[in-house]
Enzyme design. Sequence first.
Site, mmCIF file in Angstrom:
data_model
loop_
_atom_site.group_PDB
_atom_site.id
_atom_site.type_symbol
_atom_site.label_atom_id
_atom_site.label_comp_id
_atom_site.label_asym_id
_atom_site.label_seq_id
_atom_site.Cartn_x
_atom_site.Cartn_y
_atom_site.Cartn_z
ATOM 1 N N LYS A 85 0.858 -1.055 0.227
ATOM 2 C CA LYS A 85 -0.021 -0.140 -0.056
ATOM 3 C C LYS A 85 0.641 1.172 0.008
ATOM 4 C CE LYS A 85 -3.989 1.962 2.503
ATOM 5 N NZ LYS A 85 -4.499 2.119 3.896
ATOM 6 N N SER A 119 -9.600 2.039 3.143
ATOM 7 C CA SER A 119 -8.645 2.687 2.240
ATOM 8 C C SER A 119 -7.716 1.858 1.520
ATOM 9 C CB SER A 119 -7.896 3.703 3.130
ATOM 10 O OG SER A 119 -6.937 3.095 4.023
ATOM 11 N N SER A 166 -9.858 -0.304 7.407
ATOM 12 C CA SER A 166 -9.164 -0.256 6.039
ATOM 13 C C SER A 166 -8.613 -1.605 5.176
ATOM 14 C CB SER A 166 -8.011 1.031 5.915
ATOM 15 O OG SER A 166 -8.870 2.149 6.014
#
Lengths: 481, 488
Positions: free
Chosen positions: A80, A155, A179
């Site tokens: 990420k 997210s 997330s």
Amino acid sequence: MSGAAPWTIAGVRAALAAKKISARELAAEFYSRIDRRNAELNAYLTLSPERAYAQADRIDAAVSRGETLPPLAGVPMAIKDVISTRGVRTTCASKMLEDYIPPYDATAAERLERAGAVFLGKTNCDEFAMGGSNENSAYGPVRNPVALDRVPGGSSGGSAAAVAAGLAVAALGTDTGGSIRQPGAFCGIPGLMPTYGRVSRYGLVAFASSLDKIGPFAGNVADIAAVTAAIAGHDTYDSTSAAVPVPDYAAGLEKPVQGLRIGVPEDYFGKGLDPEVQEKIHAGIALLERLGCRRIPLRMPHTDYAIATYYIIATAEASSNLARYDGVRYGLRAPGATLTEMYRQTRDRGFGSEVKRRIMLGTYVLSAGYYDAYYLRAQRVRALIARDFSDAFEKVDAIITPTAPTTAFRLGEKTADPLQMYLADVYTVTGSLAGVPGISVPCGKTRAGLPVGLQIFGPHFSEERVLQIAHAFEAAGGFSL
Amino acid sequence: MSRLAPEVLSRYEPVIGLEVHVQLATLTKAFCGCSTKFGSAPNSNTCPVCLGLPGALPVLNKKALDLAMRASMALQCQIQERSRFARKNYFYPDLPKGYQISMYELPLAIHGCVEIELEGRKKRIGVTRLHMEDDAGKSLHEGFAESGRWSYIDFNRCGTPLAEIVSEPDLRTPAEAYAYLNTLKQILEYTEVSDCNMEEGSLRCDANVSVRLRGAPQFGTKAEVKNLNSFRYLSHALEYEIERQIELLESGGTVVQETRLWNVAAGRTEPMRSKEFAHDYRYFPDPDLLPVSISPARIEEVRRSMPELPDAKVARFLRDYGLTPYDAGVLTATRSLADYFEAAVRAGAPAKAAANWIAVELLRRLNDAGKGIAECPVEPAALAELLAKVEKGEITAASGKKVFATMFDTGKRAAEIVAAEGLAQISDTGAIEKIAREVVAKSPDNVAKYRSGNEGVFKFFVGQVMRETRGQANPQVVNEILKRVLAE
């Protein structure tokens, strides 16, 4: 290899050992998949072939020397884009850091590299991990590979989509209020939020420091266990990382779940829960009961306050954490006639609207005269929510809930109403505030073919048990209920 | 000179409190492993943590905490079982994280005091609190090729550990403030908490100043005066600010609560532009750092490592070495001077003589050379050797001073100088008698005077013998021999 069964960590290992494929070939295979699919999915923001092939070559050299391979040898992974990677652009999906290249690796990335992983690239996410749909990325939303008109969740949407679409064997995400778990649920793959302090935050670009955790996505629970084992453990660079020994997660997976007490809090099955999701979760719980788990009804009375509490604490910390993006030292600098003007222009152009909204909220709740009423009170409620969990874990070994009240919603469906978006976090933020580990595992699909996620919480540092239950659930066919 | 009449000034009582920042003498920074070395190339002592790069996290330097605890003990503060770092949020280019890590609601230590002495009177000054924090970088507005267009920032200092020591408003005159700062500095140097080097910014001082009519029950409105970074500035700025406030009140005005800056060049305090200080710092506990828990055992451990404090040292010097209070005071002014003295005594120097030589000869020469005791070219053991020679009569006291001067200038040992310059004291009665006889033979007139009862002439003969022996003759032996020869 496309078309065949998806790659697993064990599969990669076996193929490398049997010299059926080299790590370099495997990386190339994944890059060609990414080539084919990424334009559509927008899961990756940056590819790092130079680093990936260097890592792959080291593994191939080890194979040719006949050495014992490290646990994640040659495993193509995505990271990420809020996790710092030395020499590889780390944007946090923000214009603010469009050209920022960290000079150092996050501890989790460093440990993955040491474990032999191959870093394919950096994945899209909501800007600075703020969001639940991946629509807050400055570089465009990610599409859910299961249904392209739908969000992948957020997210960590890019990491979830990459794994779900077979563009990485495993990925690192981060979970502050849901997330990892919510995108895992939306994309139909397992995703683990470890205990706060289990995985070092060093190098994770901070959103809300007391809530941020790094954790894995993978195609199966055994792979989640393998990646967690590689990144977990105390780190002298993070004062909040815990000096708690890391158990052998893989070894614990096969333990029978017979006799485990699973708590089902009625507070998680109220208004707002999609009936089809509820149906699947009940089926999932019934499956666990068939495996010998004892279902115990629970009350977790402070659940209703979790969203408000979370959005006060998280935004307060964010307002301070994001102060460093001021145009002075790195990242975007917009010209201004005065210093203040430069700050204003830079932050106005650099941040997207959700980030600005949260900075403003957080600034407000920390302001003189409001601190006690908001921030301090939220901390007290946080303690009550944590007590709900510790009380529950006196009676049960794990807590089972839906991961999210709905399945993946359509792109644009909730962007006009931030509050609706925040409410989608209702089942995940509780565990975030309590700091306990939670995993989301697939629990079948709705009639429309959208994945449902079942969430399993355990006490602090009980990843082993959470993984054990998740693995038993998977082995019993729970993923495709 | 004062613009106000003494009668006016004396109607008012100043009330002063000091906030002192000291750099803790660690080798590395407060929250990362970078060096704290002063004077390195700009931005060479930096890393992701002290540069506030995205994702970097602070980890508290244990040594910094130990030194802050030591300072707390030396200032007789109560060390709190639990203290907590907080973030002080504000934007400034040399503040890379956008916040300073400091302590706010839960400081490290509270309720201490410092005893000052002024014109023989002692007074206790309360210490409200001591807390730890990290320093910012340094903005440089000149000295670079493009300084006209840009400001430059050196982050070497950024993240340096500081202790902030806040006094109670117990100080009533600039002289008391001066004495407080001086005593504080002495204690912090003694305990090796800080080198207190004001030029390098290791000791910085701000003052809260107000005035009130004598006898008034409440304090007046205070102004905070910043940038008092030398003892001279402190006195001047306080005097200026006190008179400014009195003048304002006398002319019917009121004091505004504000932050003022001491303008060294102009010799006055000036209000800072409101933008520079009107902050809501939005303090909140720093989630990156755990609360600091200090056990009684840890306190005990630090206490055991605590060096002797100035007052205790004075008492011991009086008791163990029989020094005069004056000498004890001079020798304990700094820990290094006291250590020098004790090293000389350990090397065999008689204590009183060593005290005397150090307080007079050594300090005068150091002063003249503009050196500190740390750079003294004469080692304590070398001084001890010299004093032993004087004590045993191998050289005269007068020669001793000459030898010392040479030692100081050249770094040579006493024995070498005495031999090279032939300064060994002559106690050989035969040699002295020979010279005495020659001297007496040369001055029959004076011999006659002496014998007729003019005893003053005796000094003439002593002088002549000393001249012939270049001051090396043992004066006592010379006296005895001359008396005998003249009596013949």
